[in-house]
Design a protein around this motif. Sequence first.
Motif, short mmCIF file in Angstrom:
data_model
loop_
_atom_site.label_atom_id
_atom_site.label_comp_id
_atom_site.label_asym_id
_atom_site.label_seq_id
_atom_site.Cartn_x
_atom_site.Cartn_y
_atom_site.Cartn_z
N PRO A 10 -1.50 7.40 2.29
CA PRO A 10 -1.01 8.12 3.47
C PRO A 10 -1.08 7.23 4.71
O PRO A 10 -2.00 6.43 4.89
CB PRO A 10 -1.97 9.31 3.58
CG PRO A 10 -2.54 9.48 2.22
CD PRO A 10 -2.63 8.11 1.63
N SER A 11 -0.09 7.38 5.58
CA SER A 11 -0.01 6.53 6.77
C SER A 11 -1.16 6.78 7.73
O SER A 11 -1.55 5.88 8.49
CB SER A 11 1.32 6.76 7.48
OG SER A 11 1.44 8.12 7.88
N ASP A 12 -1.75 7.98 7.73
CA ASP A 12 -2.86 8.27 8.65
C ASP A 12 -4.07 7.38 8.38
O ASP A 12 -4.87 7.14 9.28
CB ASP A 12 -3.27 9.74 8.53
CG ASP A 12 -2.20 10.67 9.06
OD1 ASP A 12 -1.33 10.18 9.82
OD2 ASP A 12 -2.21 11.86 8.71
N LEU A 13 -4.22 6.92 7.15
CA LEU A 13 -5.37 6.07 6.82
C LEU A 13 -5.18 4.63 7.28
O LEU A 13 -6.14 3.86 7.26
CB LEU A 13 -5.61 6.09 5.31
CG LEU A 13 -5.91 7.46 4.68
CD1 LEU A 13 -6.11 7.31 3.18
CD2 LEU A 13 -7.13 8.10 5.34
N LEU A 14 -3.96 4.28 7.68
CA LEU A 14 -3.69 2.89 8.05
C LEU A 14 -3.30 2.73 9.52
O LEU A 14 -3.48 1.65 10.10
CB LEU A 14 -2.56 2.33 7.18
CG LEU A 14 -2.85 2.22 5.68
CD1 LEU A 14 -1.57 1.92 4.91
CD2 LEU A 14 -3.89 1.14 5.42
N LEU A 68 0.82 -1.21 0.00
CA LEU A 68 0.00 0.00 0.00
C LEU A 68 0.86 1.26 0.00
O LEU A 68 0.52 2.25 -0.66
CB LEU A 68 -0.93 -0.01 1.22
CG LEU A 68 -2.03 -1.08 1.22
CD1 LEU A 68 -2.79 -1.07 2.55
CD2 LEU A 68 -3.00 -0.86 0.06
N PHE A 69 1.95 1.22 0.74
CA PHE A 69 2.83 2.40 0.78
C PHE A 69 3.62 2.57 -0.51
O PHE A 69 3.73 3.69 -1.04
CB PHE A 69 3.79 2.29 1.97
CG PHE A 69 3.15 2.59 3.29
CD1 PHE A 69 2.42 3.75 3.48
CD2 PHE A 69 3.27 1.72 4.35
CE1 PHE A 69 1.83 4.04 4.70
CE2 PHE A 69 2.68 1.99 5.58
CZ PHE A 69 1.96 3.16 5.75
N LEU A 70 4.18 1.48 -1.02
CA LEU A 70 5.09 1.58 -2.15
C LEU A 70 4.37 1.70 -3.48
O LEU A 70 4.78 2.46 -4.36
CB LEU A 70 6.03 0.37 -2.17
CG LEU A 70 6.96 0.22 -0.95
CD1 LEU A 70 7.74 -1.08 -1.04
CD2 LEU A 70 7.92 1.40 -0.87
N ALA A 126 -6.30 -1.66 7.01
CA ALA A 126 -5.71 -2.21 5.79
C ALA A 126 -6.76 -2.93 4.96
O ALA A 126 -6.77 -2.84 3.72
CB ALA A 126 -4.56 -3.15 6.14
N TYR A 127 -7.66 -3.65 5.65
CA TYR A 127 -8.72 -4.36 4.92
C TYR A 127 -9.62 -3.38 4.19
O TYR A 127 -10.00 -3.60 3.03
CB TYR A 127 -9.53 -5.22 5.90
CG TYR A 127 -10.74 -5.86 5.28
CD1 TYR A 127 -10.62 -6.99 4.48
CD2 TYR A 127 -12.02 -5.31 5.47
CE1 TYR A 127 -11.74 -7.57 3.89
CE2 TYR A 127 -13.13 -5.88 4.89
CZ TYR A 127 -12.99 -7.01 4.09
OH TYR A 127 -14.10 -7.57 3.50
N LYS A 128 -9.98 -2.28 4.87
CA LYS A 128 -10.86 -1.29 4.24
C LYS A 128 -10.19 -0.67 3.02
O LYS A 128 -10.82 -0.49 1.97
CB LYS A 128 -11.21 -0.21 5.25
CG LYS A 128 -12.13 -0.68 6.38
CD LYS A 128 -12.40 0.46 7.34
CE LYS A 128 -13.33 0.00 8.48
NZ LYS A 128 -13.60 1.09 9.45
N ILE A 129 -8.90 -0.33 3.15
CA ILE A 129 -8.20 0.28 2.02
C ILE A 129 -8.09 -0.72 0.87
O ILE A 129 -8.31 -0.38 -0.30
CB ILE A 129 -6.81 0.78 2.45
CG1 ILE A 129 -6.94 1.89 3.49
CG2 ILE A 129 -6.02 1.27 1.25
CD1 ILE A 129 -7.60 3.15 2.99
N ASN A 130 -7.75 -1.97 1.20
CA ASN A 130 -7.65 -2.99 0.15
C ASN A 130 -9.00 -3.23 -0.51
O ASN A 130 -9.08 -3.44 -1.73
CB ASN A 130 -7.11 -4.30 0.74
CG ASN A 130 -5.60 -4.28 0.91
OD1 ASN A 130 -4.89 -3.72 0.08
ND2 ASN A 130 -5.11 -4.87 1.98
N ASP A 131 -10.07 -3.22 0.31
CA ASP A 131 -11.41 -3.41 -0.25
C ASP A 131 -11.76 -2.25 -1.18
O ASP A 131 -12.34 -2.46 -2.26
CB ASP A 131 -12.42 -3.52 0.89
CG ASP A 131 -13.82 -3.85 0.37
OD1 ASP A 131 -13.99 -4.95 -0.20
OD2 ASP A 131 -14.70 -2.98 0.52
N MET A 132 -11.40 -1.05 -0.76
CA MET A 132 -11.67 0.11 -1.60
C MET A 132 -10.86 0.02 -2.91
O MET A 132 -11.39 0.31 -3.99
CB MET A 132 -11.30 1.39 -0.85
CG MET A 132 -11.58 2.67 -1.63
SD MET A 132 -10.98 4.13 -0.77
CE MET A 132 -9.23 3.84 -0.85
#
Length: 504
Positions: free
Chosen positions: A441-445, A434-436, A466-472
């Motif tokens: 942004p780190s605030d979302l994780l 997710l970072f690379l 992380a699951y929410k960001i990956n799902d998005m």
Amino acid sequence: MTTTDSTPKPESTVQPSLDASLTYLAKHLSEDLSLHFSIDRASKKCRTPRRNRDIETALKHFAELSEWSSKVVSYLRGIIAVPSGHSLATSSIHGANIFVPVLPYFEKISTAPQGDGQGAKGLIVSLGKVRESPVLHVGDLYVFLQEHKRSLKSTIDSFGGLFKNDNFLINKTTARVVAVLENAKEISSYLRSSIEYIEHMLFEQLLTAIGKELTPLDFKNYMSYHYRRLFNDLYAPRPFCYPIRRPDHDPEGLISIESLPKDGGLPEPIYTQLRYSSSGAPMKFPISAGTNVTFEGERFVHGCILHSFQGDSGANFQLNVRARQFSTFLVLLGRIPAKDTFDPSHAFLVKNRDDIKIPLNLETIPTPKQFKDAIESLSPEQQRFAKAYRGMQLSSTLFGIVVLQLKPQLEKLMRLPEDALTKEIRLSEELFELFLEYQIPSDLLSFGGPENASGAEKLAAVKLNAYKINDMIYEEKKRELEKKLEEERMRRLEEERKRLEEER
């Protein structure tokens, strides 16, 4: 015979002067006109009978004398070659019959009496006290010199009977000069060949004693053996090969500087002198014009002596960095311009069984003495510039390697307890991705709850983020894919419509 009134060569020419310096020979003459020469064997620059300053100077002088003789002989033979209406035998003008008293000759030592000892009187060369050695007896050397004088006089006298008329360009004086200078050329050539032969003889003896011709790699192996005998184990050079690990954890990778033999041998780490410190003052390096990163940790200061023969070290060098599976760390390469500053020039991420090899190009700057000698003849302005530039070079000659463990930094960034991600392999890989790849942004994780929450709660919150960001991201990819498929479907329908219209 020519068809023109003009001569094929210019009627008159002005030749440049041909000069030869005899200062070297004059310096070695004593008051009684005997010649003294010796090699300063106590000098640090005296390596062998051939490789020393005294012989080098002598060979340089005789090479210059030989070159001068060649030019004079060439000029005189050019004059001799011009037809002058005579039938003189110009082929007899040479110095081939003159004896050359320079030979790399040794004799077997004998204690038997050598004549009455009267033959050494009147020598033109002083050899000091005679002692029993493989070198020719002083009486024999005297015979050599006398034979040279006899043959030289015989050749010179023979020209008096052949060239009696001094009105021709070819006369006895010209013939004598040509013969003497040709003999001088041969003496210079024989001198160099004799010295080279003695050097080769010593080389063959050393080769027989050792059994092989040494290479830079052989000398490196010898020095390694010498270091093992000379140094205590605490101070002995050690191979530059270190595991990349955190305290109380298994290694995550390996870093080494290796020597690659040019003969095709296997690479092996170089050996360095080491100074280790478990901690020290913090250091920093810039990542942008307004951002510096401060770091601490173990420090290793290395010093390495590389040996070379005639500028060839016999090997190339490379930096080798390897990572184990599910491991990630950052390597920075650069220089250390100050005690608290690291100036990175290259950086790369190593993860998941990467094996990175980077060639190292080494450059040698002049020593202080070489630098001083080089700028001695420069103007004051040029000297100041050279000194300033050398100061810049010396300030950045310390090569540095910084290895940053990323999992501990990731735990701090996510506000997780220490070692929280050690066994969370999937979560760690997802966070790095997710970072690379997506620059999230780190605030979302990171964990956003209270600091007194338990480690499990913090870890669960990061997993959920992380699951929410990956799902998005998955939903976004799905929409992009559906959009692409719809665009492709519409494109094909449009092509089909155009095809049907054309058929009508």
